[in-house]
Motif scaffolding. Structure first.
Motif, PDB file in Angstrom:
ATOM      1  N   PRO A   1       0.830  -1.199   0.000  1.00 27.44           N
ATOM      2  CA  PRO A   1       0.000   0.000   0.000  1.00 27.44           C
ATOM      3  C   PRO A   1       0.872   1.259   0.000  1.00 27.44           C
ATOM      4  O   PRO A   1       1.962   1.267   0.569  1.00 27.44           O
ATOM      5  N   ILE A   2       0.376   2.281  -0.641  1.00 30.70           N
ATOM      6  CA  ILE A   2       1.178   3.486  -0.822  1.00 30.70           C
ATOM      7  C   ILE A   2       0.474   4.704  -0.234  1.00 30.70           C
ATOM      8  O   ILE A   2      -0.752   4.799  -0.270  1.00 30.70           O
ATOM      9  N   HIS A   3       1.254   5.628   0.294  1.00 31.79           N
ATOM     10  CA  HIS A   3       0.716   6.855   0.872  1.00 31.79           C
ATOM     11  C   HIS A   3       0.310   7.820  -0.246  1.00 31.79           C
ATOM     12  O   HIS A   3       0.854   7.787  -1.343  1.00 31.79           O
ATOM     13  N   GLU A   4      -0.620   8.675   0.030  1.00 37.13           N
ATOM     14  CA  GLU A   4      -1.166   9.593  -0.965  1.00 37.13           C
ATOM     15  C   GLU A   4      -0.096  10.465  -1.626  1.00 37.13           C
ATOM     16  O   GLU A   4      -0.128  10.698  -2.834  1.00 37.13           O
ATOM     17  N   ARG A   5       0.865  10.948  -0.862  1.00 38.25           N
ATOM     18  CA  ARG A   5       1.884  11.839  -1.437  1.00 38.25           C
ATOM     19  C   ARG A   5       2.785  11.122  -2.447  1.00 38.25           C
ATOM     20  O   ARG A   5       3.437  11.758  -3.257  1.00 38.25           O
TER      21      ARG A   5
END
Length: 68
Positions: free
Chosen positions: A32-36
């Motif tokens: 999973p990846i962070h929005e930024r």
């Protein structure tokens, strides 16, 4: 004899570093990846050049709430 041993150790270190780098980027491509960082062009180019695989955004889910 020493040169052969040194060559084997050096070759093993290079192989381990290469495999470790590839494993790191494949793992980063899947988690999973962070929005930024979502669709980060620089990460995408670097990881594709190292692993020779495109990022599958069906696998790489956001770690944030997507507002429509």
């Amino acid at each position: 004899m020493f040169a052969v041993l040194l060559g084997v150790i050096l070759l093993g270190w290079i192989a381990a570093a290469t495999l470790g780098t590839m494993a790191y980027f494949r793992g980063e491509q899947r988690k999973p990846i962070h929005e930024r960082n979502w669709r980060s062009g620089s990460f995408e180019k670097l990881s594709q050049s190292i692993t020779n695989k495109k990022i599958d955004y069906a696998e790489r889910v956001p770690a944030f709430i997507v507002s429509e």
